[in-house]
Enzyme design. Structure first.
Site, short mmCIF file in Angstrom:
data_model
loop_
_atom_site.label_atom_id
_atom_site.label_comp_id
_atom_site.label_asym_id
_atom_site.label_seq_id
_atom_site.Cartn_x
_atom_site.Cartn_y
_atom_site.Cartn_z
N HIS A 16 0.83 -1.20 0.00
CA HIS A 16 0.00 0.00 0.00
C HIS A 16 0.87 1.25 0.00
O HIS A 16 0.59 2.22 -0.70
CB HIS A 16 -0.92 0.00 1.23
CG HIS A 16 -2.07 -0.93 1.12
ND1 HIS A 16 -3.37 -0.53 1.16
CD2 HIS A 16 -2.11 -2.29 0.96
CE1 HIS A 16 -4.18 -1.58 1.04
NE2 HIS A 16 -3.42 -2.65 0.92
N ASP A 123 -4.89 6.40 2.72
CA ASP A 123 -5.01 5.00 2.32
C ASP A 123 -6.33 4.44 2.82
O ASP A 123 -6.87 4.88 3.85
CB ASP A 123 -3.84 4.20 2.90
CG ASP A 123 -3.93 2.72 2.55
OD1 ASP A 123 -3.47 2.35 1.47
OD2 ASP A 123 -4.49 1.94 3.37
N THR A 145 -6.74 0.94 -3.03
CA THR A 145 -5.71 0.20 -3.75
C THR A 145 -6.18 -1.13 -4.32
O THR A 145 -5.37 -1.90 -4.83
CB THR A 145 -4.48 -0.05 -2.84
OG1 THR A 145 -4.94 -0.60 -1.60
CG2 THR A 145 -3.74 1.24 -2.56
N ALA A 355 11.82 -11.74 -5.36
CA ALA A 355 11.62 -11.66 -6.81
C ALA A 355 11.41 -10.20 -7.23
O ALA A 355 10.52 -9.54 -6.71
CB ALA A 355 10.39 -12.47 -7.23
N GLN A 357 9.62 -8.44 -9.18
CA GLN A 357 8.46 -8.85 -9.96
C GLN A 357 8.27 -8.05 -11.25
O GLN A 357 8.01 -8.62 -12.31
CB GLN A 357 7.19 -8.75 -9.10
CG GLN A 357 5.93 -9.24 -9.81
CD GLN A 357 4.80 -9.48 -8.86
OE1 GLN A 357 4.85 -10.36 -8.01
NE2 GLN A 357 3.75 -8.68 -8.97
N HIS A 372 -0.93 -14.70 -6.46
CA HIS A 372 -1.90 -14.64 -5.36
C HIS A 372 -3.04 -13.68 -5.67
O HIS A 372 -3.99 -13.59 -4.91
CB HIS A 372 -1.19 -14.20 -4.08
CG HIS A 372 -0.67 -12.79 -4.14
ND1 HIS A 372 0.14 -12.35 -5.16
CD2 HIS A 372 -0.84 -11.73 -3.31
CE1 HIS A 372 0.45 -11.07 -4.95
NE2 HIS A 372 -0.14 -10.67 -3.84
N SER A 377 -0.45 -6.82 -8.51
CA SER A 377 0.08 -7.87 -9.38
C SER A 377 -0.78 -8.07 -10.62
O SER A 377 -0.26 -8.30 -11.72
CB SER A 377 0.20 -9.19 -8.61
OG SER A 377 1.17 -9.08 -7.59
N GLU A 380 -0.01 -5.27 -13.02
CA GLU A 380 1.29 -5.50 -13.66
C GLU A 380 1.18 -6.57 -14.74
O GLU A 380 1.79 -6.46 -15.80
CB GLU A 380 2.33 -5.88 -12.60
CG GLU A 380 2.73 -4.72 -11.70
CD GLU A 380 3.52 -5.16 -10.48
OE1 GLU A 380 3.85 -6.37 -10.37
OE2 GLU A 380 3.82 -4.30 -9.63
N ALA A 395 -7.38 -11.82 2.23
CA ALA A 395 -7.87 -10.48 1.91
C ALA A 395 -8.94 -10.57 0.82
O ALA A 395 -9.82 -11.43 0.87
CB ALA A 395 -6.72 -9.55 1.54
N GLN A 397 -8.37 -11.34 -2.32
CA GLN A 397 -7.75 -12.00 -3.47
C GLN A 397 -8.68 -12.98 -4.17
O GLN A 397 -8.60 -13.14 -5.39
CB GLN A 397 -6.44 -12.68 -3.02
CG GLN A 397 -5.38 -11.67 -2.61
CD GLN A 397 -4.25 -12.27 -1.81
OE1 GLN A 397 -4.12 -13.50 -1.71
NE2 GLN A 397 -3.43 -11.43 -1.20
#
Length: 491
Positions: A16, A123, A145, A355, A357, A372, A377, A380, A395, A397
């Protein structure tokens, strides 16, 4: 020309925090009138934010972003459930934030002409700080986010609870689907976030969502092109204004996330990828908190070996009590992986801890991303046009996985309703055959999905360029922020 000082309050989680810093850079780069004060709330056990702010300060050419460190608070929140911890922490920091902003706005010898405070940008987990903004008489904006669709889901669930008196916790084991305004397809309860179904954590979620409605606006890290239905739905609904300004990504890599000994193995990883054929590698990475039991690690290893595909696997060690960061060394790999696995796969695979990423996804050798399904991600993956295979854990996901598999048709499923309670285990173990099926399905991504992904990749990039949808939305946001703040007072 009116100048505007924005106070940004990120939550202390690095994902975040880093995303909000990208927003900060975008705001000051876009308009010379904008200056930003970032108020840093730290977690004592996590040094990533310190490393990140140091690298940001060293590399930043802008003098219009300053960082204020809040003192470590002695309030005891250690006994809170993980999902309650952050709201307790934010609550305890309100007096400190008020004190520092008051100093910022009060004339002094060192600061004879204090800035004009325009607004707070908070946030999503810091929504309680709206109270502090109200004391200064300025509006608040929430930086959300996750996806636009998920924001709509949260609003809808809060309405069901508050207006129709639906007890959401009774849905936990119900095999049902719900119509959500920001989704075209019905949403199964099995992909609802665990925190929405627990009597311990639902009050925290509802509190935050109610506070979202008090904000002047909600800043979304998404774009119309990726989430057209959800963005239009939110834009046409009652409630705060929405500004879709994404995808906001840190495309320069993660300087804060290095080895526990301070080393950065980026170079070795990239050299290994350079040696692989184009579009040949499966990349497995499960976020900064994505770890598995030893049994699950062994099943993943067997699936990779049996698939025969080249792979780059970011393997993280489950945290010991009191730990947040958990990178692994070679000894841990030898301990948890099947006997001889590293030797047998030495020519086609590489097991790593950290990583890089963004750099990995940008590499031409990557064919599939097993993720995940954190929203960053996913963005991206779309940006770089890399097919996604979903393995969500906690969360929101599971919801994100549903969105990219069913709603957007961009991904294949390894296990969409894989679930465990946040950081506490309770997970099922997926068998190697199920994982291998997902790997092969992703590596043989059908042409329609691939074509759509490439189109969205191009559109998401254009959205950020001059004249693009997100570019225009950001201009509208800055304009609204700058004309605000005329009634500021120092409490």
């Amino acid at each position: 020309m009116k100048k505007a000082e924005l106070v940004l309050v990120p939550s202390p989680g690095i994902g975040h925090f880093a995303s909000m810093m990208e927003l900060a850079k975008l705001l000051v780069d876009r308009d010379d009138r904008v200056s930003i004060t970032v108020i840093i709330i730290r977690l004592a056990l996590d040094s990533k934010i310190s490393r990140y702010t140091e690298s940001l300060t060293a590399s930043s050419k802008s003098t219009r972003i300053q960082f204020i460190d809040l003192p470590s608070d002695k309030t005891n929140t250690s006994n809170d459930h993980p999902s309650k911890f952050i709201t307790s922490l934010i609550e305890s920091q309100k007096p400190h934030v008020k004190e520092f902003v008051s100093k910022l706005l009060t004339p002094s010898e060192l600061n004879p002409k204090p800035p004009r405070l325009a607004c707070f940008v908070l946030d999503m987990f810091c929504a309680g700080m709206i109270d502090v903004a109200n004391e200064f008489g300025v509006p608040s904006y929430i930086y959300f986010t996750s996806s636009a669709a998920f924001l709509g889901f949260q609003f809808h669930m809060q309405d069901l609870h508050d207006k129709q008196e639906v007890d959401l916790t009774e849905l936990k084991d119900v095999d049902a689907e719900f119509e959500i305004p920001t989704l075209v397809n019905p949403l199964p309860v099995k992909v609802f976030p665990s925190v929405m179904l627990s009597k311990d954590t639902l009050p925290v979620v509802l509190y935050l969502v109610r506070r979202f409605r008090e904000a002047k606006g909600i800043i979304l890290n998404t774009c119309e092109e990726v989430e057209s239905h959800a963005v239009k739905c939110l834009s046409n609904s009652e409630g705060p204004a929405v500004y879709q300004v994404g995808p906001i990504l840190n495309l320069k890599g993660d300087a804060y996330d290095v080895g526990s000994d301070g080393s950065n193995s980026n170079r070795d990883i990239m050299l290994w990828l350079d040696d692989q054929p184009p579009s040949s590698v499966v990349f497995l990475c499960f976020g900064s908190m994505g770890s598995f039991s030893v049994d699950q690690v062994k099943e993943i290893a067997l699936a990779l070996e049996h698939s025969g595909h080249r792979f780059l696997w970011s393997l993280r060690k489950p945290p010991s009590e009191g730990e947040i960061g958990f990178l692994v060394d070679h000894a841990y790999q030898q301990e948890v992986l099947p006997d001889g696995f590293l030797d047998r796969t030495a020519k086609i695979g590489k097991v790593i801890a950290w990583a890089p990423q963004v750099d990995v996804l940008a590499h031409p050798s990557i064919r599939e991303f097993i993720s995940h399904c954190g929203w960053n991600s996913i963005l991206e993956s779309v940006w770089f046009g890399v097919p996604l295979a979903t393995w969500p854990m906690y969360a929101e996901q599971q919801f994100n996985a549903f969105e990219v598999v069913v709603e957007l048709g961009l991904a294949v499923e390894i296990k969409m309703d894989y679930r465990r309670e946040f950081l506490t285990g309770n997970e099922i173990t997926l068998g190697a055959k199920e994982i291998e099926r997902g790997i092969k399905s992703g590596m043989e991504h059908d042409g329609h999905k691939l074509k759509r992904l490439k189109e969205l990749s191009e559109k998401s990039r254009k959205a950020m360029m001059e004249g693009g949808s997100s570019f225009s939305s950001l201009s509208r946001l800055i304009k609204d922020m700058i004309i605000a703040g005329d009634t500021v007072h120092v409490p």
